[in-house]
Design an enzyme around this catalytic site. Structure first.
Site, mmCIF file in Angstrom:
data_model
loop_
_atom_site.group_PDB
_atom_site.id
_atom_site.type_symbol
_atom_site.label_atom_id
_atom_site.label_comp_id
_atom_site.label_asym_id
_atom_site.label_seq_id
_atom_site.Cartn_x
_atom_site.Cartn_y
_atom_site.Cartn_z
ATOM 1 N N TYR A 153 -3.002 0.395 10.714
ATOM 2 C CA TYR A 153 -2.902 -0.014 9.303
ATOM 3 C C TYR A 153 -1.515 0.321 8.761
ATOM 4 O O TYR A 153 -0.898 -0.497 8.065
ATOM 5 C CB TYR A 153 -3.979 0.693 8.483
ATOM 6 C CG TYR A 153 -4.024 0.251 7.027
ATOM 7 C CD1 TYR A 153 -4.567 -0.989 6.676
ATOM 8 C CD2 TYR A 153 -3.524 1.061 6.014
ATOM 9 C CE1 TYR A 153 -4.615 -1.394 5.346
ATOM 10 C CE2 TYR A 153 -3.580 0.665 4.682
ATOM 11 C CZ TYR A 153 -4.125 -0.561 4.357
ATOM 12 O OH TYR A 153 -4.174 -0.970 3.036
ATOM 13 N N SER A 181 0.852 -1.203 0.000
ATOM 14 C CA SER A 181 0.000 0.000 0.000
ATOM 15 C C SER A 181 0.876 1.236 0.000
ATOM 16 O O SER A 181 2.054 1.179 0.376
ATOM 17 C CB SER A 181 -0.859 -0.035 1.266
ATOM 18 O OG SER A 181 -1.508 1.199 1.474
HETATM 19 N N1 LIG Z 1 -8.737 -0.166 -1.483
HETATM 20 C C1 LIG Z 1 -7.648 0.580 -1.333
HETATM 21 O O1 LIG Z 1 -7.690 1.812 -1.470
HETATM 22 C C2 LIG Z 1 -6.332 -0.091 -1.018
HETATM 23 C C3 LIG Z 1 -5.159 0.668 -1.142
HETATM 24 C C4 LIG Z 1 -3.927 0.049 -0.881
HETATM 25 C C5 LIG Z 1 -3.883 -1.280 -0.502
HETATM 26 N N2 LIG Z 1 -5.049 -1.995 -0.371
HETATM 27 C C6 LIG Z 1 -4.952 -3.396 0.038
HETATM 28 O O2 LIG Z 1 -5.588 -4.208 -0.934
HETATM 29 C C7 LIG Z 1 -5.863 -5.481 -0.329
HETATM 30 C C8 LIG Z 1 -7.239 -5.939 -0.792
HETATM 31 O O3 LIG Z 1 -8.212 -5.041 -0.310
HETATM 32 P P1 LIG Z 1 -9.361 -4.423 -1.245
HETATM 33 O O4 LIG Z 1 -9.184 -2.958 -1.221
HETATM 34 O O5 LIG Z 1 -9.423 -5.153 -2.515
HETATM 35 O O6 LIG Z 1 -10.651 -4.725 -0.309
HETATM 36 P P2 LIG Z 1 -11.894 -5.733 -0.481
HETATM 37 O O7 LIG Z 1 -12.571 -5.716 0.839
HETATM 38 O O8 LIG Z 1 -12.673 -5.382 -1.687
HETATM 39 O O9 LIG Z 1 -11.191 -7.145 -0.706
HETATM 40 C C9 LIG Z 1 -10.558 -7.811 0.371
HETATM 41 C C10 LIG Z 1 -11.024 -9.257 0.410
HETATM 42 O O10 LIG Z 1 -10.309 -9.899 1.490
HETATM 43 C C11 LIG Z 1 -11.244 -10.730 2.167
HETATM 44 N N3 LIG Z 1 -10.782 -10.951 3.540
HETATM 45 C C12 LIG Z 1 -10.672 -10.022 4.514
HETATM 46 N N4 LIG Z 1 -10.271 -10.609 5.652
HETATM 47 C C13 LIG Z 1 -10.135 -11.928 5.379
HETATM 48 C C14 LIG Z 1 -9.760 -13.039 6.147
HETATM 49 N N5 LIG Z 1 -9.473 -12.928 7.465
HETATM 50 N N6 LIG Z 1 -9.684 -14.247 5.555
HETATM 51 C C15 LIG Z 1 -10.015 -14.392 4.241
HETATM 52 N N7 LIG Z 1 -10.411 -13.369 3.466
HETATM 53 C C16 LIG Z 1 -10.461 -12.145 4.041
HETATM 54 C C17 LIG Z 1 -12.564 -9.995 2.103
HETATM 55 O O11 LIG Z 1 -13.663 -10.881 2.313
HETATM 56 C C18 LIG Z 1 -12.520 -9.399 0.703
HETATM 57 O O12 LIG Z 1 -13.116 -10.259 -0.242
HETATM 58 C C19 LIG Z 1 -5.712 -5.294 1.171
HETATM 59 O O13 LIG Z 1 -4.490 -5.882 1.590
HETATM 60 C C20 LIG Z 1 -5.648 -3.778 1.327
HETATM 61 O O14 LIG Z 1 -4.921 -3.393 2.465
HETATM 62 C C21 LIG Z 1 -6.267 -1.436 -0.640
#
Ligand SMILES: NC(=O)c1ccc[n+]([C@@H]2O[C@H](COP(=O)([O-])OP(=O)(O)OC[C@H]3O[C@@H](n4cnc5c(N)ncnc54)[C@H](O)[C@@H]3O)[C@@H](O)[C@H]2O)c1
Length: 277
Positions: free
Chosen positions: A159, A146
């Site tokens: 975070y 991130s």
């Molecule tokens: N959305 C943003 O702006 C952003 C920016 C930088 C990094 N990220 C990172 O991207 C990654 C994915 O997040 P996203 O934004 O796609 O969110 P999202 O919620 O759309 O997808 C995350 C998925 O992880 C699953 N999940 C969460 N906890 C879990 C667990 N304990 N066991 C199994 N599955 C689990 C959720 O059910 C979901 O389907 C994360 O690591 C997040 O920190 C997101």
């Protein structure tokens, strides 16, 4: 590009939503087979159902905090597709920028355990479950990092610390698993996903996408050189393909591609974050 992952098999944690689901779709378009692992079974079915080639998508329901679930996912991957080339460690939760001064001691204690268990231990347990097959395949790990792996204020302390920890984890595993397995990361900037918060802060039902939707149309653009706040997960899948593809990045390990619209070159945009204290 297409066909960069021809014949490869990937396991993607958190593959039922957001960037994980987008990477799964993109990897299928690049001729890979994918196993998507998530705790949300119904969304896993939806992602598989919408795939351009559902026969190349297998789903496993489980929790990244469970080593047994992740070992089961690796076993099912090999049973179904014969090998494992790529682990995408991705499942995570956000802290909704809850600052230290807005957390009680009890909240801090419980939320630390939950966020680090998912965001950090979840990556490490996935790597432990997968490394033997990755060594056999001379494969790779790509971690979702991130902007909060490098900069402040992309989260609160929980975070930000968790994503800095993932950067260190990526580098350590790049050393320990070389020369057979490459380990890299994609440091995503903000994108429109369903990212949730921890149960310990009663934020499990809050969705980041809703915050995007609430932005007034005339709100000032965020201070990011390349783009506005409307980035979709599909816009960020290219670096995952690049890092996963042996022929394209066989000399790259221990690196993070910062796909954040250029935060690192924007200069100072604001001063102290605690002037209101
Ligand atoms: N959305 C943003 O702006 C952003 C920016 C930088 C990094 N990220 C990172 O991207 C990654 C994915 O997040 P996203 O934004 O796609 O969110 P999202 O919620 O759309 O997808 C995350 C998925 O992880 C699953 N999940 C969460 N906890 C879990 C667990 N304990 N066991 C199994 N599955 C689990 C959720 O059910 C979901 O389907 C994360 O690591 C997040 O920190 C997101």
């Amino acid at each position: 590009m297409s066909g960069w992952l021809s014949g490869d098999v990937a396991l993607i944690t958190g593959g039922a939503s957001g960037i994980g689901a987008a990477v799964a779709e993109r990897f299928v378009a690049e001729d890979a087979a994918v196993v998507i692992f998530d705790r949300d079974a119904s969304r896993l079915d939806l992602v598989r159902g919408k795939s351009a080639d559902p026969d190349r998508v297998h789903t496993v329901t489980g929790d990244v905090r469970s080593s047994a679930d992740l070992h089961r996912a690796v076993t099912e991957t090999v049973d179904r597709f014969g090998r494992l080339d790529i682990l995408v460690a991705n499942a995570g939760v956000w802290d909704y920028q809850r600052q230290l001064t807005r957390l009680s001691a009890g909240e801090l204690d419980a939320a630390f355990d939950e966020i680090f268990a998912i965001n950090v231990k979840g990556y490490l347990l996935a790597a432990e479950a997968a490394w033997r097959e990755l060594v056999k395949a001379h494969g790779c790990i790509v971690m979702t990092l991130s902007n909060a792996s490098f900069y402040v204020n992309g989260g609160g302390p929980l975070y930000t610390a968790s994503k800095h920890a993932c950067l260190g984890l990526m580098r350590e595993l790049a050393y320990e698993l070389a020369p057979k397995v490459r380990v890299n990361g994609v440091a995503c900037g903000a994108m429109r996903t369903d990212l949730r918060g921890p149960e310990a802060l009663a934020l499990a039902d809050r969705s980041l996408a809703a915050s995007f939707d609430r932005r007034p149309a005339d709100a000032p653009a965020p201070p990011i050189p390349l783009h506005s706040a409307s980035v979709e997960p599909a816009d960020l899948t290219g670096p995952y393909v690049l890092l996963a593809a042996r022929a394209q990045s066989s000399t790259i390990t221990g690196q993070a591609i910062q796909a954040d619209g250029g935060i690192g070159v924007r200069g100072f945009t604001s001063g102290a974050g605690g002037d209101q204290l």
